[in-house]
Write a protein that holds these residues in place. Sequence first.
Motif, PDB file in Angstrom:
ATOM      1  N   GLU A  87      15.429  20.325 -59.058  1.00 19.64           N
ATOM      2  CA  GLU A  87      15.952  21.550 -58.459  1.00 19.64           C
ATOM      3  C   GLU A  87      15.230  22.776 -59.001  1.00 19.64           C
ATOM      4  O   GLU A  87      14.938  23.719 -58.248  1.00 19.64           O
ATOM      5  N   ALA A  88      14.905  22.758 -60.295  1.00 18.52           N
ATOM      6  CA  ALA A  88      14.149  23.867 -60.879  1.00 18.52           C
ATOM      7  C   ALA A  88      12.756  23.949 -60.270  1.00 18.52           C
ATOM      8  O   ALA A  88      12.232  25.042 -60.024  1.00 18.52           O
ATOM      9  N   VAL A  89      12.152  22.788 -60.022  1.00 21.72           N
ATOM     10  CA  VAL A  89      10.832  22.757 -59.395  1.00 21.72           C
ATOM     11  C   VAL A  89      10.886  23.352 -57.992  1.00 21.72           C
ATOM     12  O   VAL A  89      10.001  24.122 -57.583  1.00 21.72           O
ATOM     13  N   GLU A  90      11.913  23.019 -57.249  1.00 22.85           N
ATOM     14  CA  GLU A  90      12.070  23.572 -55.895  1.00 22.85           C
ATOM     15  C   GLU A  90      12.199  25.092 -55.928  1.00 22.85           C
ATOM     16  O   GLU A  90      11.610  25.797 -55.106  1.00 22.85           O
ATOM     17  N   VAL A  91      12.977  25.600 -56.876  1.00 25.96           N
ATOM     18  CA  VAL A  91      13.114  27.045 -57.033  1.00 25.96           C
ATOM     19  C   VAL A  91      11.762  27.659 -57.380  1.00 25.96           C
ATOM     20  O   VAL A  91      11.368  28.702 -56.833  1.00 25.96           O
ATOM     21  N   ALA A  92      11.023  27.009 -58.284  1.00 28.02           N
ATOM     22  CA  ALA A  92       9.723  27.524 -58.704  1.00 28.02           C
ATOM     23  C   ALA A  92       8.734  27.551 -57.537  1.00 28.02           C
ATOM     24  O   ALA A  92       7.922  28.478 -57.410  1.00 28.02           O
ATOM     25  N   GLN A  93       8.804  26.528 -56.676  1.00 30.44           N
ATOM     26  CA  GLN A  93       7.917  26.497 -55.514  1.00 30.44           C
ATOM     27  C   GLN A  93       8.220  27.637 -54.555  1.00 30.44           C
ATOM     28  O   GLN A  93       7.305  28.262 -54.001  1.00 30.44           O
ATOM     29  N   ARG A  94       9.503  27.918 -54.352  1.00 26.30           N
ATOM     30  CA  ARG A  94       9.869  29.061 -53.498  1.00 26.30           C
ATOM     31  C   ARG A  94       9.422  30.373 -54.134  1.00 26.30           C
ATOM     32  O   ARG A  94       8.943  31.286 -53.435  1.00 26.30           O
ATOM     33  N   ASN A  95       9.581  30.467 -55.447  1.00 26.83           N
ATOM     34  CA  ASN A  95       9.160  31.692 -56.140  1.00 26.83           C
ATOM     35  C   ASN A  95       7.658  31.903 -56.037  1.00 26.83           C
ATOM     36  O   ASN A  95       7.186  33.035 -55.888  1.00 26.83           O
ATOM     37  N   ARG A  96       6.911  30.792 -56.089  1.00 26.61           N
ATOM     38  CA  ARG A  96       5.448  30.912 -56.021  1.00 26.61           C
ATOM     39  C   ARG A  96       5.009  31.511 -54.692  1.00 26.61           C
ATOM     40  O   ARG A  96       4.055  32.300 -54.652  1.00 26.61           O
ATOM     41  N   THR A  97       5.687  31.157 -53.621  1.00 28.21           N
ATOM     42  CA  THR A  97       5.325  31.715 -52.304  1.00 28.21           C
ATOM     43  C   THR A  97       5.554  33.224 -52.260  1.00 28.21           C
ATOM     44  O   THR A  97       4.965  33.920 -51.436  1.00 28.21           O
ATOM     45  N   LYS A  98       6.425  33.708 -53.146  1.00 30.29           N
ATOM     46  CA  LYS A  98       6.698  35.156 -53.214  1.00 30.29           C
ATOM     47  C   LYS A  98       5.874  35.822 -54.316  1.00 30.29           C
ATOM     48  O   LYS A  98       6.057  37.011 -54.587  1.00 30.29           O
ATOM     49  N   GLY A  99       5.006  35.041 -54.940  1.00 27.31           N
ATOM     50  CA  GLY A  99       4.175  35.595 -56.003  1.00 27.31           C
ATOM     51  C   GLY A  99       4.913  35.780 -57.313  1.00 27.31           C
ATOM     52  O   GLY A  99       4.477  36.548 -58.177  1.00 27.31           O
ATOM     53  N   GLU A 100       6.011  35.057 -57.473  1.00 29.80           N
ATOM     54  CA  GLU A 100       6.827  35.199 -58.682  1.00 29.80           C
ATOM     55  C   GLU A 100       6.680  33.959 -59.556  1.00 29.80           C
ATOM     56  O   GLU A 100       6.693  32.828 -59.072  1.00 29.80           O
TER      57      GLU A 100
END
Length: 426
Positions: A87-100
């Motif tokens: 679940e943390a990885v999924e959050v990180a992947q979404r954040n990466r698309t936003k440059g975060e």
Amino acid sequence: MTLFEPAPPLAERLRPTTLDEVYGQKHLLAPGKPLRRMLEGGFLSSLILWGPPGVGKTTLARMISKTAKAHFIQLSAVTAGIKDVREAVEVAQRNRTKGERTVLFLDEIHRFNKAQQDALLPHVESGLLTLIGATTENPSFEVNPALRSRARTLVLKSLTDEDISGLLDRALTDSKGLPGVELTQEGRELLVQLADGDARRALGALEVASNIASPITPEAVKEAFGTHVPSMDKQGEDFYNLISALHKSVRASHVDGALYWLARMVAGGADPIYIARRIVRMAAEDIGLADPNALKLAMSAQQAMHLLGSPEGELALAQVVVYLALAPKSNSVYSAWGEVLRMAEEERQHPIPLHLRNAITGLMKSQGYGKGYAYYFDDPEGSFAQTYLPDELLGTEFYQPTGEGWESRVRERWSALKQKHHKEKP
């Protein structure tokens, strides 16, 4: 927090948010030190924070994430599993698309088994997750080598008495703390001693004591710590006086005295695990190599106390105290270590001789790394003829074995070996 929700604990309310509010860890946070550079530069790197409880591991992880403007995810390895990591990885992947960027803070990382730690590897290696693991256990034994190689290990130290006292000052003046609460000087001294370098323990006891008495007295501090605090006698002897009496009796080989002070601590309600820790220290400091079995027995007694608890485990403490008191004494390793550590920390860092360096790459070999090194098993005489200290320290002797117990044999061997290391002489 709503009107009907209880206020967070004092330690949480006073959790530092800036470097100026952090107590301790000067070796990491002083100007030019690793964490200071990371915090001031706002850059991220995977870390393993290794240190005892209550020294700021969680606080520093949050500050690193905040200064780097990264999304912070906190998990405890006690309750989390691979599902939580996914679940943390999924959050990180979404954040990466936003440059975060995303920081995953994993408390008690040593509680993750090998499979769970391995699940983190590809995401840490790819940079999707910046891992900050916190542990009270030695990462060399509890964290997989593959994960350790991808994270820098930083060692945090227990807070000093001065640090704890400053923290108490802040708690008694900060609007988020306990403004208006008074703490007597005697109460402060006892609280600082019994906190044992743990900020969370200090603040927790202060908060409990503030509800017991005003101003806060030693008696209120004692009650706040509960069974972790031995009772004081009529002469006012406190916890650390009892520890001192026990240690000095062992050092002087006075069995009856050592047993008496141990009994006083146990009967007074001292934490037996803490006593066991101090006994291990006695074995290393005062017996040392005069009887190498002393440390083994002290560690066994500590494990017995963990396994059996009170009162059964107390017999193991009594047994080891008698053994240590009867054992021959030597502080030669303790003295040598103190001096060499002082030199390593305070004096100029001398270069490592080329023949002692590790030639991993061709470039290193071309620079002379490892050149002329004599491997002992191929060339014993050549090995002894080499120098093993920086040139500036040749002839320096740190370890001076005594003639006590087993160390008398050590002294004979060390004397013979020094004759062979003839190039170490000035």
